[in-house]
Design an enzyme around this catalytic site. Structure first.
Site, PDB file in Angstrom:
ATOM      1  N   ARG A  49       0.819  -1.218   0.000  1.00 57.14           N
ATOM      2  CA  ARG A  49       0.000   0.000   0.000  1.00 57.14           C
ATOM      3  C   ARG A  49       0.854   1.270   0.000  1.00 57.14           C
ATOM      4  O   ARG A  49       0.383   2.332   0.399  1.00 57.14           O
ATOM      5  CB  ARG A  49      -0.920  -0.004   1.222  1.00 57.14           C
ATOM      6  CG  ARG A  49      -1.845  -1.211   1.271  1.00 57.14           C
ATOM      7  CD  ARG A  49      -2.620  -1.260   2.570  1.00 57.14           C
ATOM      8  NE  ARG A  49      -3.538  -2.404   2.607  1.00 57.14           N
ATOM      9  CZ  ARG A  49      -4.315  -2.707   3.638  1.00 57.14           C
ATOM     10  NH1 ARG A  49      -4.285  -1.941   4.729  1.00 57.14           N
ATOM     11  NH2 ARG A  49      -5.112  -3.752   3.592  1.00 57.14           N
ATOM     12  N   CYS A  97      -1.494  14.277 -15.103  1.00 48.74           N
ATOM     13  CA  CYS A  97      -1.127  13.314 -16.149  1.00 48.74           C
ATOM     14  C   CYS A  97      -0.401  12.129 -15.516  1.00 48.74           C
ATOM     15  O   CYS A  97      -0.842  10.990 -15.641  1.00 48.74           O
ATOM     16  CB  CYS A  97      -0.264  13.983 -17.211  1.00 48.74           C
ATOM     17  SG  CYS A  97      -1.128  15.274 -18.130  1.00 48.74           S
ATOM     18  N   HIS A 132       0.443   9.316 -26.557  1.00 48.91           N
ATOM     19  CA  HIS A 132       0.124   9.931 -27.840  1.00 48.91           C
ATOM     20  C   HIS A 132       1.239  10.811 -28.384  1.00 48.91           C
ATOM     21  O   HIS A 132       2.088  11.320 -27.649  1.00 48.91           O
ATOM     22  CB  HIS A 132      -1.170  10.746 -27.738  1.00 48.91           C
ATOM     23  CG  HIS A 132      -1.198  11.688 -26.572  1.00 48.91           C
ATOM     24  ND1 HIS A 132      -1.741  11.338 -25.350  1.00 48.91           N
ATOM     25  CD2 HIS A 132      -0.749  12.960 -26.434  1.00 48.91           C
ATOM     26  CE1 HIS A 132      -1.629  12.354 -24.519  1.00 48.91           C
ATOM     27  NE2 HIS A 132      -1.021  13.357 -25.148  1.00 48.91           N
ATOM     28  N   ALA A 191       1.023  21.733 -26.684  1.00 47.57           N
ATOM     29  CA  ALA A 191      -0.431  21.747 -26.845  1.00 47.57           C
ATOM     30  C   ALA A 191      -1.063  22.114 -25.509  1.00 47.57           C
ATOM     31  O   ALA A 191      -0.795  21.469 -24.499  1.00 47.57           O
ATOM     32  CB  ALA A 191      -0.929  20.380 -27.311  1.00 47.57           C
TER      33      ALA A 191
END
Length: 305
Positions: free
Chosen positions: A161, A180, A248, A304
């Site tokens: 944990r 992210c 990506h 981006a």
């Protein structure tokens, strides 16, 4: 001969170019995307995975990690360290709210010059550092997840944990950017038997990864974090395991990716932490020394937002 570990990254980028699913994304740029990818990097030999097929500014990466660890969420302290990687989000918010066509440099100068302006426009909301160090539960109590990880590694190293994460559902809407790299889990092993030195490994789940710009930066700082925590708990460095969710390549990064794929990796550099602070909060950028880093030239690409 063992294949250079950076080829994991290059192979993933090549796979994205060849078989990635073309899709539109939140930013409007469009991506080639794959789901559920893995890379593994061995740190036990003293090396650090700073990619070499383009120049990675490792100090900027580490400064961001140190900023996360402070629990701060305002870009003002980052700008004072000459780190500008978070400016795009508050700048876009400011331009939209005021209609002012201010340049990034002018905006950053105002953030640094005025605490009042920084307080109003420089805060990113409850992003990474806030969740890592001051997670708020339903009754309003704050939890320092990093302190809990370090304490558990010292007292119960075989626990399953030992982790921290930043995906606080109740505060997502107030974040400039949703996390992210969201979950960090730790694992202790004894490769030379229970009487030998313990070895600390870390697995990072990154739900969304900009493979060209983000991954080299994140993997570098994650390796440094592993080294820091290993030092704090008196363990050897083990393995960094990286798991990518939506992995990506932005459509406006394709030419840059092809250029990088034409290059051959150079040996990974070495990482030395020159002193052991009393706590995880005591590190500064001057404590880290990267030696033997040789890389190809930098490759510029737009962010981006």
């Amino acid at each position: 001969m063992t294949r250079h570990p950076e080829y994991q990254y290059l192979d993933l980028m090549s796979e994205l170019l060849e078989t990635g699913d073309r899709r539109m994304d939140r930013t409007g740029e469009g991506t080639l995307s794959l789901f559920g990818k893995q890379m593994r990097f061995k740190l036990s030999d003293g090396t650090i995975p700073i990619f070499t097929t383009k120049k990675v500014y490792w100090k900027t990466s580490v400064k961001e990690m140190l900023w996360f660890l402070t629990g701060q969420t305002n870009i003002s302290s980052l700008l004072r360290e000459n780190v500008r990687i978070w400016t795009d989000w508050p700048l876009a918010k400011y331009r939209k709210a005021t209609g002012e066509t201010i340049s990034q440099e002018q905006f950053e100068d105002r953030i640094v010059a005025s605490d009042e302006f920084a307080s109003e426009w420089g805060d990113l909301g409850p992003v990474y550092g806030k969740q890592w160090r001051r997670w708020v539960d339903n009754d309003g109590q704050e939890h320092d997840q990093i302190a809990t990880v370090i304490s558990t590694l010292k007292t119960n190293p075989t626990s399953r944990r030992i982790l921290f994460h930043a995906w606080n559902v109740g505060e997502l809407d107030r974040m400039a950017l949703h996390p992210c790299h969201m979950t960090y889990q730790f694992h202790v092993s004894w490769p030379n038997g229970q009487d030998g030195r313990p070895q600390l490994s870390m697995m990072v789940h990154q739900r969304s990864c900009d493979i060209f710009l983000g991954a080299p930066f994140n993997i570098c700082q994650q390796a440094v974090l592993l080294a820091m925590i290993a030092q704090q708990v008196d363990m050897d460095r083990g393995e960094l395991v990286w798991l990518g969710g939506d992995t990506h390549l932005y459509l406006n990064h394709l030419d840059q990716a092809r250029l990088q794929l034409s290059r051959k990796p150079k040996p990974f550099p070495k990482l030395e932490i020159k002193r052991r602070p009393a706590s995880i909060d005591g590190y500064t950028i001057d404590d880290f020394e990267v030696s033997e880093y040789q890389s190809h030239e930098r490759i510029e690409a737009p962010v981006a937002v």
